[in-house]
Design an enzyme around this catalytic site. Structure first.
Site, PDB file in Angstrom:
ATOM      1  N   GLU A  18       0.844  -1.198   0.000  1.00  0.00           N
ATOM      2  CA  GLU A  18       0.000   0.000   0.000  1.00  0.00           C
ATOM      3  C   GLU A  18       0.877   1.244   0.000  1.00  0.00           C
ATOM      4  O   GLU A  18       2.111   1.170   0.014  1.00  0.00           O
ATOM      5  CB  GLU A  18      -0.924   0.002   1.225  1.00  0.00           C
ATOM      6  N   VAL A  20       3.221   4.218  -0.555  1.00  0.00           N
ATOM      7  CA  VAL A  20       4.310   4.522  -1.485  1.00  0.00           C
ATOM      8  C   VAL A  20       4.703   3.287  -2.288  1.00  0.00           C
ATOM      9  O   VAL A  20       4.983   3.383  -3.487  1.00  0.00           O
ATOM     10  CB  VAL A  20       5.518   5.093  -0.712  1.00  0.00           C
ATOM     11  N   ARG A  40       4.263  -8.641   3.391  1.00  0.00           N
ATOM     12  CA  ARG A  40       3.784  -9.648   4.340  1.00  0.00           C
ATOM     13  C   ARG A  40       2.352 -10.087   4.077  1.00  0.00           C
ATOM     14  O   ARG A  40       1.980 -11.220   4.350  1.00  0.00           O
ATOM     15  CB  ARG A  40       3.876  -9.105   5.769  1.00  0.00           C
ATOM     16  N   ARG A  41       1.530  -9.173   3.536  1.00  0.00           N
ATOM     17  CA  ARG A  41       0.095  -9.451   3.422  1.00  0.00           C
ATOM     18  C   ARG A  41      -0.230  -9.935   2.008  1.00  0.00           C
ATOM     19  O   ARG A  41      -0.572  -9.161   1.122  1.00  0.00           O
ATOM     20  CB  ARG A  41      -0.696  -8.198   3.796  1.00  0.00           C
ATOM     21  N   ASP A  66       8.529 -11.693   5.162  1.00  0.00           N
ATOM     22  CA  ASP A  66       8.586 -10.842   6.347  1.00  0.00           C
ATOM     23  C   ASP A  66      10.031 -10.399   6.510  1.00  0.00           C
ATOM     24  O   ASP A  66      10.901 -11.188   6.878  1.00  0.00           O
ATOM     25  CB  ASP A  66       8.109 -11.626   7.571  1.00  0.00           C
ATOM     26  N   TYR A 156      14.452   3.936  14.189  1.00  0.00           N
ATOM     27  CA  TYR A 156      13.868   4.169  12.867  1.00  0.00           C
ATOM     28  C   TYR A 156      14.659   5.249  12.128  1.00  0.00           C
ATOM     29  O   TYR A 156      15.031   5.082  10.963  1.00  0.00           O
ATOM     30  CB  TYR A 156      12.408   4.579  13.006  1.00  0.00           C
ATOM     31  N   SER A 240      12.264  23.346   4.350  1.00  0.00           N
ATOM     32  CA  SER A 240      12.377  23.104   5.787  1.00  0.00           C
ATOM     33  C   SER A 240      13.779  22.634   6.160  1.00  0.00           C
ATOM     34  O   SER A 240      14.384  23.133   7.120  1.00  0.00           O
ATOM     35  CB  SER A 240      11.340  22.066   6.227  1.00  0.00           C
TER      36      SER A 240
END
Length: 263
Positions: A18, A20, A40-41, A66, A156, A240
């Site tokens: 889903e 990007v 994974r799905r 995974d 992360y 930014s």
């Protein structure tokens, strides 16, 4: 651009389900490439694969993996063996909010596997293929959290910094060859995950005003492919980063990033 003619028959999207990743699948299919979709799905991937076949008339291949588990990269390699590979994008990521000591080691290990180990295994494997044939392209996905650091979301940000700097280096090494490599750094992006956690009221409205769609991010990535090594998605994000680097200290930037995640 006819991506198939320029880079090869098949493209690989790692983290394709889903957001990007899905936008990358659609973009390379629109460019004529067959798509290997990894995530994974499996059920959701199969639905997306059917939509892409019907819309773009290309072949698809769904691979369930995974990336937090040992052997995930090798599963992908086996699935693409013998295919004319021409494109790879690593979109997958995993994060956990909180202080380093409050996060179980098992979660840290899973994040390292997704954000560093499996990423590097895949990047290494397909770069060897692309370099040998002197043809191919890679667009890896980083985050604004990787430009500074990301307190209360530290690993992360560190993982995204690894993806950012590793891809920038390889992109430079590939200049003057038939292989185009780029990293795109994303800010707030309207993914299903963001939308499902969007606060109500003025705060949510403010997020919606600054967020880019996945399609906008992917379109910019391909516009700059072969021209720039490292791209920050969206003019607001570019401005930014420039402002913070020009007008603030590193400590101020770190504390600012931490303000998004601190309880």
């Amino acid at each position: 651009m006819n991506l198939r003619e320029k880079y090869g028959e098949w493209g690989l999207i790692l983290g394709a389900t889903e957001g990007v990743g899905k936008a990358f699948c659609e973009k390379i299919a629109a460019g004529g490439m067959n798509v290997v979709m990894v995530g994974r799905r499996e059920e959701k991937l199969n639905v997306l694969a059917g939509e892409i076949r019907e819309t773009y008339g290309v072949e698809t291949k769904v691979v369930r993996a995974d990336f937090s588990q040992p052997g995930a990269a090798e599963t992908v390699f086996a699935a693409t063996e013998g295919l004319d590979m021409g494109f790879m994008s690593y979109v997958a990521c995993l994060h956990s909010f909180g202080k380093i000591q409050d996060t179980p080691w098992e979660k840290h290990e899973a994040m390292i596997n997704v954000n560093v180990v499996t990423f590097l295994k895949c990047f290494h494997h397909y770069m060897r293929i692309f370099a040998a044939q002197d043809r191919g392209a890679v667009i890896n996905v980083s985050s604004m959290t990787g430009i500074s650091s990301s307190p209360w979301n530290g690993q992360y940000g560190a993982g995204k910094a690894f993806i950012l700097k590793m891809t920038e280096a390889v992109a430079c090494e590939c200049e003057g060859t038939g292989v185009d490599v780029e990293v795109i750094t994303l800010g707030t992006t309207l993914t299903p995950s963001l939308l499902s956690n969007l606060p109500g009221g003025p705060q949510g409205e403010a997020v919606m005003k600054i967020a880019l769609t996945p399609e906008e991010c992917v379109d910019e990535a391909f516009e700059k492919l072969g021209k720039e090594l490292s791209v920050i998605a969206g003019q607001r994000n570019k401005d930014s980063v420039h402002d913070w680097k020009a007008n603030h200290t590193e400590d101020e930037y770190i504390r600012y990033m931490g303000s998004f995640y601190r309880d």
